[in-house]
Design an enzyme around this catalytic site. Structure first.
Site, PDB file in Angstrom:
ATOM      1  N   LYS A 263       2.964  -2.756  -9.968  1.00 52.50           N
ATOM      2  CA  LYS A 263       2.327  -2.594  -8.647  1.00 52.50           C
ATOM      3  C   LYS A 263       1.281  -1.485  -8.706  1.00 52.50           C
ATOM      4  O   LYS A 263       0.170  -1.619  -8.186  1.00 52.50           O
ATOM      5  CB  LYS A 263       3.398  -2.272  -7.592  1.00 52.50           C
TER       6      LYS A 263
ATOM      7  N   GLN B 110      11.340   0.700  -3.436  1.00 50.89           N
ATOM      8  CA  GLN B 110      11.766  -0.345  -4.361  1.00 50.89           C
ATOM      9  C   GLN B 110      13.263  -0.636  -4.212  1.00 50.89           C
ATOM     10  O   GLN B 110      14.083   0.269  -4.200  1.00 50.89           O
ATOM     11  CB  GLN B 110      11.432   0.085  -5.799  1.00 50.89           C
TER      12      GLN B 110
ATOM     13  N   ASP C   4       6.228  -4.502   3.063  1.00 50.47           N
ATOM     14  CA  ASP C   4       7.231  -5.462   2.597  1.00 50.47           C
ATOM     15  C   ASP C   4       7.671  -6.400   3.724  1.00 50.47           C
ATOM     16  O   ASP C   4       8.280  -7.436   3.472  1.00 50.47           O
ATOM     17  CB  ASP C   4       8.480  -4.702   2.092  1.00 50.47           C
TER      18      ASP C   4
END
Ligand code: NDP
Length: 292
Positions: free
Chosen positions: A52, A96, A119
């Site tokens: 990422k 994460q 997200d």
């Protein structure tokens, strides 16, 4: 041979559009910024965070990688989230998953500023998906699947889509997204899971099958009707002594047999995976645009 849906090529198309949009934002004095927070040293999570960060840099985004020890407490992590919420150079925040077991992941998600929740897991964004409010953030994998279908000219409108799996990160938001009342939705969606009866009969009636259950090779030729479109979200490790790592990655679909019957199918790797990260970049740029 069916039409192979090339996720890497479609992700590249997404990046072409994003580069243009990023240049426009920079001209207005804004560099979209993404903060990725990793707690602990899980090797797979570390690899995801690295990729990422690398993609942010390639696109010229501001990237902040916060690597915290596994001993980080819930309070310390909440404090970090608060700092990032208040940081004007950061438009998207991602913690994460999975964090260490002593961390309450749901509480961390709720602490995120929903405007920075790229997200799409914050309750406010889940509500916006249900309400079809386009200012919300949709989770990256479902968004990537929808984009794959659109870019491959698969007709979603009126199609019967069967989604295998009902998780909050893939199955459920995907079902909501594809049933939305708009030109990129309008599907008739059926969701099946581990308690579903007559699963094979249901999947055989699908125009589009999307497998997201985490079971290697679960979807077989008998699950699929002739010329169905098959999207494989699954990423599973299977032992393979012939490889350097001792394993290889396979999807939830038995590719060799199903590809004989499908009209179009995604490979694993190289299908949905590259789209997930492309949509994370896209959500970050959207967050920056909406901050204006
Ligand atoms: P979860 O484990 O959270 O959910 C799995 C779902 O599959 C559950 O709803 C479960 O049913 C259902 N399921 C499990 N076994 C069966 C079965 N035998 N028959 C029918 N349904 C079943 O998984 P995720 O949604 O997080 O991930 C699914 C897969 O997608 C994984 O392989 C994961 O690695 C991959 N993935 C890939 C991404 C990408 O970028 N390509 C991103 C995210 C995930 P129930 O609810 O009844 O337990």
């Amino acid at each position: 041979m069916p039409n192979l849906i090339d996720g890497r090529a479609i992700a590249e198309k997404v990046y072409v559009d994003l580069r243009r949009e990023i240049a426009e934002l920079k001209a207005q004095g804004i560099t979209p910024g993404l903060a990725v927070v990793l707690v602990g040293d899980d090797p797979a999570s570390r690899a995801y965070v690295r990729s990422k960060d690398k993609m942010c840099r390639e696109l010229g985004l501001h990237s902040l990688k916060l690597e915290l020890p596994a001993s980080t407490t819930q309070t310390e992590l909440l404090n970090r989230v608060e700092q990032l919420n208040a940081d004007a150079s950061i438009h998207g925040i991602l913690v994460q998953s999975p964090p260490p077991v002593h961390i309450d992941e749901a509480a961390i998600v709720r602490a995120l500023d929903p405007r920075k929740d790229v997200d799409g897991f914050h309750p406010e964004n889940v509500a916006k998906l249900v309400l079809e409010d386009a200012t919300g953030f949709v989770p990256c994998t479902p968004l990537g699947v929808q984009r794959l279908l659109i870019e491959s000219s698969v007709n979603i409108n009126g199609a019967h889509v069967v989604v295998l799996g009902r998780s909050m990160i893939v199955g459920k938001p995907l079902a909501l997204l594809l049933m939305q009342k708009n030109a990129e939705g309008n599907a008739t969606v059926t969701v099946v899971h581990s308690r579903s009866r007559d699963l094979v009969e249901i999947t055989r009636s699908a125009d589009i099958i999307i497998a997201a259950i985490g079971r290697a090779g679960f979807v077989k030729i008998d699950h699929v009707r002739q010329d169905a479109v098959v999207i494989d979200v699954g990423i599973n490790r299977v032992d393979d002594a012939a490889t350097e790592r001792g394993y290889r990655l396979v999807g939830d679909v038995a590719f060799d047999e199903v590809s004989k019957k499908a009209s179009a199918i995604t490979p694993v790797p190289g299908g949905v995976g590259p789209m997930t990260i492309a949509m994370l970049m896209s959500n970050t740029v959207k967050a920056a645009r909406q901050s204006l």
